[in-house]
Design an enzyme around this catalytic site. Structure first.
Site, PDB file in Angstrom:
ATOM      1  N   GLU A  30      46.904  37.089   8.567  1.00 26.98           N
ATOM      2  CA  GLU A  30      46.750  35.564   8.480  1.00 26.98           C
ATOM      3  C   GLU A  30      46.849  35.042   9.921  1.00 26.98           C
ATOM      4  OE1 GLU A  30      48.155  33.431   5.894  1.00 26.98           O
ATOM      5  OE2 GLU A  30      47.622  35.201   4.491  1.00 26.98           O
TER       6      GLU A  30
ATOM      7  N   HIS B  42      55.157  32.298   8.016  1.00 27.16           N
ATOM      8  CA  HIS B  42      54.330  32.790   8.991  1.00 27.16           C
ATOM      9  C   HIS B  42      55.363  33.018  10.071  1.00 27.16           C
ATOM     10  CE1 HIS B  42      50.160  31.115   7.689  1.00 27.16           C
ATOM     11  NE2 HIS B  42      50.427  32.627   7.178  1.00 27.16           N
TER      12      HIS B  42
ATOM     13  N   CYS C 210      50.235  25.255  14.102  1.00 25.68           N
ATOM     14  CA  CYS C 210      49.387  25.510  12.963  1.00 25.68           C
ATOM     15  C   CYS C 210      48.236  25.140  13.273  1.00 25.68           C
ATOM     16  CB  CYS C 210      49.821  25.067  11.646  1.00 25.68           C
ATOM     17  SG  CYS C 210      51.297  25.908  10.837  1.00 25.68           S
TER      18      CYS C 210
END
Length: 448
Positions: A174, A250, A371
């Site tokens: 990721e 995450h 993000c």
């Protein structure tokens, strides 16, 4: 030689929408199928970029993806012209059309993992595009991501690019959302910190029971090998499976690091004491002094952290050595989080200032300030070798703002995704964007 941490923020695309596609991401799922405002979303992101630039931070921009992804739909059996492919998908499998229109590429913390030249065996900056194979709508991103990064960091003397890892569950990767780096100075050797949710092959590691663990230990180890990182410059740590099951999909939803500092929640990791000791010991070997700021669960619960995105913040170094925390407006709206932050900044500790940004359009889709950015540590020579078209300046901000005003809709619903005109609007906008950012041909419609 001076060195910098450059934040390359994702530019929100023209098809920004709330598909609710990300199982395990509470905000994404809770706002599913609401109408979105692509224009407002893009302008909010650009405002953050401009503000950081004006504060003296090095700031860049990373282009969005072409959506809907007609090629991806064609691979799933929808045939005909582009308009016919979209029409058939809307009629026969609307969830697949929604997935092909995902706005998720705006969160470029998932675009790649980046290792600075001071850490790598060959002395180049290394990039590995994330395969994002846990979610179909994200797994289609990495080919375009690789081309865009290649156009931004094209000088092979300074930059090395790796293809995404094999697209299987055992190597779920990721990107930088599960990776950070600790160092005394950005241009000096540091310690790279890889956080994983599960091991694919070693059953001794526990796994979450409700939501998927998207990053595997094996993927993190593979990236470290590809980048030529030395063993004493890497630390691996496992996320607490219990917090993944509470919506911490995450690591950057529960912890953030910068320089010599880790800012994290008490419940973020398994074996926290061992991890902190290893970070301290390895950073000391390269002349650094590791420090940590733990947020106790008694002050801020995991649910508070997930809903406010307290840790999905940008932790930035001021010239005087103090640190600034960039948080979303939702932190101010959460009483416990805001009280904690007020106490933190008034305590005279490492984090002296908090700045709040309105990123509601991104937050409603499940991503905050951290993000939206990919961090790349560069020395002066490397920064000069970056494609200058993607480095934020006042004129570029003006050009991008005008571009958004010209091309973006101010309302988008799920039914709008079936309109072939939306694809034409997106391609027209992106074709102009590649000229503004001097990227060349990076999108499938340009190449084919």
């Amino acid at each position: 030689m001076k060195s910098y941490e450059v934040n390359f923020d994702g530019l929100v695309g023209p098809t920004h929408n709330y598909g609710g596609l990300s199982y395990g991401n509470v905000a994404s799922q809770s706002n599913s199928q609401q109408s979105s405002n692509p224009k407002e979303a893009a302008l909010q992101g650009l405002a953050k970029m401009k503000a950081l630039m004006e504060m003296g931070f090095q700031q860049g921009v990373l282009a969005p993806q072409e959506r809907p992804d007609v090629a991806a739909l064609s691979r799933l059996g929808f045939s005909g012209t582009d308009a016919q492919v979209i029409e058939r998908a809307a009629k026969e499998a609307m969830p697949l059309l929604v997935a092909s229109c995902s706005a998720s590429s705006m969160w470029v913390a998932n675009a790649a993992t980046v290792s600075p030249s001071a850490d790598t065996a060959d002395g180049r900056v290394h990039f590995t595009a994330a395969n994002l194979n846990c979610k179909y709508h994200r797994s289609i991103e990495h080919p375009t991501t690789s081309r865009v990064l290649g156009a931004m960091f094209a000088n092979q003397q300074h930059f090395a690019h790796h293809a995404a890892l094999p697209a299987v569950a055992q190597f779920g990767d990721e990107g930088a959302a599960n990776h950070t780096r600790f160092c005394r100075e950005y241009g000096e050797a540091g310690v790279e910190f890889f956080v994983f949710g599960r091991s694919a092959f070693d059953t001794r590691y526990p796994a979450p029971q409700k939501y998927p663990a998207r990053q595997t230990l094996e993927a993190s180890q593979a990236v470290a090998r590809l980048h030529g990182l030395r063993d004493d410059g890497v630390v691996y740590a496992q996320q607490n499976p219990a917090v993944i099951d509470q919506g911490v999909f995450h690591n950057d939803v529960i912890a953030v690091g910068n320089g010599e500092v880790l800012f994290y929640h008490e419940d973020a990791f398994l074996d926290t004491d061992q991890m902190l000791a290893e970070l301290q010991a390895k950073l000391a070997k390269v002349g650094g002094k590791f420090q940590s700021v733990c947020v106790p669960r008694s002050a801020v619960t995991v649910d508070d952290a997930v809903r406010s995105y307290l840790f999905n913040s940008q932790l930035l170094s001021r010239p005087d050595g103090s640190m600034l925390l960039i948080v979303p407006e939702e932190c101010r709206g959460n009483e416990r989080v805001w009280n904690y932050l007020q106490g933190l900044t008034s305590s005279g500790g490492l984090i002296r200032e908090v700045k709040v940004f309105d990123l509601k359009q991104s937050m409603q889709n499940g991503g905050g300030p951290a993000c939206l950015r990919l961090r790349v540590a560069l020395n002066e020579t490397e920064l000069a070798a970056v494609n200058p078209g993607v480095i934020m300046t006042a004129p570029l901000y003006g050009s991008l703002t005008a571009w958004v005003e010209k091309h973006y809709r101010d309302r988008l619903t799920e039914s709008d995704l079936a309109d072939p005109q939306l694809l034409l609007e997106c391609r027209t906008a992106l074709d102009e964007l590649t000229q503004i950012l001097k990227l060349g041909a990076v999108y499938p419609f340009q190449i084919n």
